[in-house]
Write an enzyme that holds these catalytic residues in place. Sequence first.
Site, PDB file in Angstrom:
ATOM      1  NE  ARG A 219       0.879   9.948  10.283  1.00 42.04           N
ATOM      2  CZ  ARG A 219       0.528   8.943   9.737  1.00 42.04           C
ATOM      3  NH1 ARG A 219      -0.555   8.618  10.081  1.00 42.04           N
ATOM      4  NH2 ARG A 219       1.243   8.436   8.708  1.00 42.04           N
TER       5      ARG A 219
ATOM      6  CB  CYS B 233      -3.522   5.818  11.302  1.00 39.38           C
ATOM      7  SG  CYS B 233      -4.152   4.384  10.599  1.00 39.38           S
TER       8      CYS B 233
ATOM      9  NE  ARG C  86      -6.468   4.358   6.187  1.00 41.30           N
ATOM     10  CZ  ARG C  86      -5.424   5.003   6.918  1.00 41.30           C
ATOM     11  NH1 ARG C  86      -5.500   5.084   7.948  1.00 41.30           N
ATOM     12  NH2 ARG C  86      -4.484   5.201   6.283  1.00 41.30           N
TER      13      ARG C  86
ATOM     14  CE  LYS D 172      -1.700   1.690   4.074  1.00 41.54           C
ATOM     15  NZ  LYS D 172      -1.357   3.017   4.411  1.00 41.54           N
ATOM     16  CG  ASN D 173       2.514   2.712   3.351  1.00 39.47           C
ATOM     17  OD1 ASN D 173       1.288   3.056   3.610  1.00 39.47           O
ATOM     18  ND2 ASN D 173       3.153   2.601   4.603  1.00 39.47           N
TER      19      ASN D 173
ATOM     20  CG  ASP E  99       3.322   1.178   9.673  1.00 43.52           C
ATOM     21  OD1 ASP E  99       3.244   2.250  10.506  1.00 43.52           O
ATOM     22  OD2 ASP E  99       3.140   1.610   8.437  1.00 43.52           O
TER      23      ASP E  99
HETATM   24  C1  UD1 Z   1       4.733   6.797   6.492  1.00 39.89           C
HETATM   25  C2  UD1 Z   1       3.820   5.464   6.295  1.00 39.89           C
HETATM   26  C3  UD1 Z   1       3.315   4.946   7.635  1.00 39.89           C
HETATM   27  C4  UD1 Z   1       4.550   4.849   8.640  1.00 39.89           C
HETATM   28  C5  UD1 Z   1       5.517   5.897   8.603  1.00 39.89           C
HETATM   29  C6  UD1 Z   1       6.825   5.484   9.221  1.00 39.89           C
HETATM   30  C7  UD1 Z   1       2.623   5.974   4.222  1.00 39.89           C
HETATM   31  C8  UD1 Z   1       1.274   6.304   3.524  1.00 39.89           C
HETATM   32  N1  UD1 Z   1       2.574   5.987   5.511  1.00 39.89           N
HETATM   33  O1  UD1 Z   1       3.728   7.689   7.174  1.00 39.89           O
HETATM   34  O2  UD1 Z   1       2.449   3.810   7.551  1.00 39.89           O
HETATM   35  O3  UD1 Z   1       4.120   4.512   9.839  1.00 39.89           O
HETATM   36  O4  UD1 Z   1       5.897   6.289   7.180  1.00 39.89           O
HETATM   37  O5  UD1 Z   1       7.358   4.482   8.764  1.00 39.89           O
HETATM   38  O6  UD1 Z   1       3.692   5.668   3.559  1.00 39.89           O
HETATM   39  N2  UD1 Z   1       7.659  14.178  10.668  1.00 39.89           N
HETATM   40  C9  UD1 Z   1       7.550  15.651  10.907  1.00 39.89           C
HETATM   41  N3  UD1 Z   1       7.603  16.573   9.786  1.00 39.89           N
HETATM   42  C10 UD1 Z   1       7.155  16.228   8.634  1.00 39.89           C
HETATM   43  C11 UD1 Z   1       6.946  14.831   8.318  1.00 39.89           C
HETATM   44  C12 UD1 Z   1       7.151  14.103   9.440  1.00 39.89           C
HETATM   45  O7  UD1 Z   1       8.171  16.053  12.009  1.00 39.89           O
HETATM   46  O8  UD1 Z   1       7.257  17.050   7.912  1.00 39.89           O
HETATM   47  C13 UD1 Z   1       7.718  13.356  11.730  1.00 39.89           C
HETATM   48  C14 UD1 Z   1       6.465  12.454  11.960  1.00 39.89           C
HETATM   49  O9  UD1 Z   1       5.773  13.196  12.881  1.00 39.89           O
HETATM   50  C15 UD1 Z   1       7.160  11.332  12.565  1.00 39.89           C
HETATM   51  C16 UD1 Z   1       8.372  11.076  11.611  1.00 39.89           C
HETATM   52  O10 UD1 Z   1       8.496  12.265  11.221  1.00 39.89           O
HETATM   53  O11 UD1 Z   1       7.378  11.582  13.801  1.00 39.89           O
HETATM   54  C17 UD1 Z   1       8.334  10.132  10.778  1.00 39.89           C
HETATM   55  O12 UD1 Z   1       6.999  10.374   9.860  1.00 39.89           O
HETATM   56  P1  UD1 Z   1       7.003   9.934   8.255  1.00 39.89           P
HETATM   57  O13 UD1 Z   1       8.164   9.199   7.926  1.00 39.89           O
HETATM   58  O14 UD1 Z   1       6.819  11.379   7.450  1.00 39.89           O
HETATM   59  O15 UD1 Z   1       5.710   9.255   8.245  1.00 39.89           O
HETATM   60  P2  UD1 Z   1       4.529   9.279   6.954  1.00 39.89           P
HETATM   61  O16 UD1 Z   1       5.112   9.323   5.645  1.00 39.89           O
HETATM   62  O17 UD1 Z   1       3.463  10.228   7.571  1.00 39.89           O
END
Ligand code: UD1
Length: 430
Positions: A122, A117, A397, A22-23, A305
């Site tokens: 986030r 989620c 999802r 999915k991701n 995850d």
């Molecule tokens: C993606 C995955 C999710 C997985 C996560 C971590 C998808 C659709 N989702 O989520 O399933 O749990 O990676 O492997 O692929 N952060 C910031 N600022 C930002 C972006 C992120 O502070 O602009 C922080 C987040 O709050 C978190 C960390 O960075 O603490 C990692 O988040 P991120 O890798 O961005 O997760 P997602 O891409 O949202």
Amino acid sequence: MEQYAIKGGNPLVGEVEISGAKNAALPILAAAIMTDDPVLIENMPDVRDTNVLLQALESIGAVVDRIDRHTVRINASMIHDHVVDNDYIKKIRASYYLVGALLGKYRKAEVALPGGCHIGARPIDQHIKGWEALGATVEIAHGMIVTEAKELKGRRIYLDVVSVGATINIILAAVLADGQTIIENAAKEPHVVDLANFLNCMGANIKGAGTDVIRIKGVTKLHSTEYAIIPDQIEAGTFMFAAAVTKGDVTVKNVIPKHLESISTKLLEIGCEIEESDDAVRVVAAKPLTHTHVKTLPYPGFPTDMQPQMTVTLGLSKGTSIVTESIFENRFRYVGELVRMGASIKVEGNTAIIDGVSRYTGASISVPDLRAGAALVIAALAAEGISVLDEIQYIERGYEDFELKLQSLGAQIERIESERELQKFKLKIG
Ligand code: UD1
């Protein structure tokens, strides 16, 4: 309201085919609109998040041709809109990949701010930092991300946190920019690599995906391709833990064992046997499981995850285990439900202290989010007696045919919609 009725206690035994990731599928679908040529994508998981994104692509004018359940052809030559806003799209996190893709291709995008989620705040500051560095203006207004650029110019961008989403969104915005973009402290997840491979098949010039420095040389145009999405690391890991916690013997097929190393290693540590072949991993839980310590980390570390599935398993493993969640601050919300099933777990800040118990007992459970939902299902499969799980739409999802795949391994699980169906389930299982 649909629910899962589950009677626990059966070891899961057999083989299960893992679907496309999915991701990886989500950013690849967004990237597919960056060419006016048709793009064929295979091994597409048939889950709610990808279907919502496909609908969003159609809503802005892309032609989506579903060749079969797992193959889709996308033709974006007719895209007439750069505004994506509907009730569904707000519910999926990956809607923001359309910002990167539309900004990269059309130099403007307006997309509803993402949901997904409820596992933490986030923020998207790193995405915004990246787009701005490339020359875009970015504004958050009326629940939308609004961005525009006269031109996009390659830059060196250092991510303050390792973010999958920001790495992907910067890649998307940079592939058609002028000059070279360098992303430092980039995420190394397999789905980042899969997106880069897909874009390179479309004519992009991306090097270093899978390391923490990614170099993107802008090209003027992307073209048609045919591409198969990688297998879902998290779906595979979920079935591997389901085998462990039910004391079963399960082979996950159509996987890339390398992507599962951190998961296999932890299962070995707690007493499972692991057999790997080219595209399959077998998990046998013949001995009693024992405690361990785990900390979630960006890839190649143990995936956040998989944290709920790991915690559920350690809850039935002898001794005291510690699970530390270092990625998302609100990812232990399911523990209360697990305690209602008999687990002995105390959460302090981002740490769960788990005293293994000898059994869980079935209960009425509410699913708080996607991965915790899957973890609570496997807890119920290991529990004595019957559990009923609410809010299973979260699980849909990201897991294709979850209950059917579990049934094929001998699980007693059924989707029910009423008290009458629950009674029928109880009668059937005796
Ligand atoms: C993606 C995955 C999710 C997985 C996560 C971590 C998808 C659709 N989702 O989520 O399933 O749990 O990676 O492997 O692929 N952060 C910031 N600022 C930002 C972006 C992120 O502070 O602009 C922080 C987040 O709050 C978190 C960390 O960075 O603490 C990692 O988040 P991120 O890798 O961005 O997760 P997602 O891409 O949202």
